[in-house]
Design a protein around this motif. Structure first.
Motif: not given
Length: 223
Positions: A78-85, A106-107, A154-160
């Protein structure tokens, strides 16, 4: 329906309660900043939303999926496909150059594409630093690599989490201007934790945490 929804979210550690029944809704495409003193629960809240920490009680729904009961493997997918950190520390691989660090994300997602990684770095203003390793980049440049890496899939959510905590004011402004530009272009959701009042004004909404609860919730305008 809200893009992110927390119901009665509580987190208890052995010696402290970090979250105390937090209710929160975040709309798709919103930029939300979380502020509060040390120990207020702001980083725990971010980690719970990102699936990096589990709740003691309550639930979290992101983009229609309840993540509370997911197994570790399912949560990793789920994290890999939808969230960027993006974190305060860059966490770049020291022996890889900028392109290779972005390709690494990407890998783990599907398959790497060097051209896409190069384009991502150009979008964050690093087209001239593609083959440089982290030690050859400034702190601000390293954070721009992290942003490119976080958004490459291209995640829908970016957490910083304190993404500008190690930067001076000039580089902080550069990073925030970049996030603002990308946010306006791609309309992904941003949740950003900061202790810096200057940073907290960049966004659309601020929640203030205190003693594991949301003390204040206000809407603002981009700087």
């Amino acid at each position: 329906m809200a893009f992110i929804k927390l119901d009665s979210a509580s987190k208890i550690y052995e010696t402290a309660q970090a979250l105390r029944g937090v209710d929160l809704e975040v709309e798709q495409g919103q930029w939300l900043n979380i502020v509060g003193p040390s120990g207020s629960g702001k980083s725990t809240l971010l980690n719970v939303i990102g699936g990096l920490d589990s709740l003691s009680s309550g639930n979290v729904v992101i983009d229609g999926a309840e993540i509370t009961g997911l197994s570790e493997d399912a949560m990793a997918v789920f994290r890999r496909e939808r969230i960027g950190f993006v974190f305060q520390q860059a966490h770049l691989i020291p022996y890889l150059n900028a392109v290779e660090n972005v390709m690494l994300s990407q890998y783990f997602h599907s398959m790497s594409d060097e051209d896409e990684a190069i384009e991502a770095l150009k979008r964050v203003g690093l087209g001239h630093r593609l083959t440089h390793r982290p030690s050859q980049l400034s702190g601000g440049e390293q954070q721009r690599v992290c942003i490119a890496r976080a958004l490459i899939n291209s995640p829908k959510l970016l957490l910083a989490d304190e993404p500008t905590g190690n930067l001076d004011r000039e580089n902080t402004r550069i990073i925030l201007e970049l996030l603002k530009k990308l946010h306006q272009e791609e309309h992904f959701t941003i949740i950003l934790v900061t202790h810096d009042p200057f940073v907290s004004q960049w966004g659309q909404r601020i929640i203030t945490m205190e003693d594991g609860k949301i003390k204040c919730d206000e809407f603002i305008c981009y700087l």
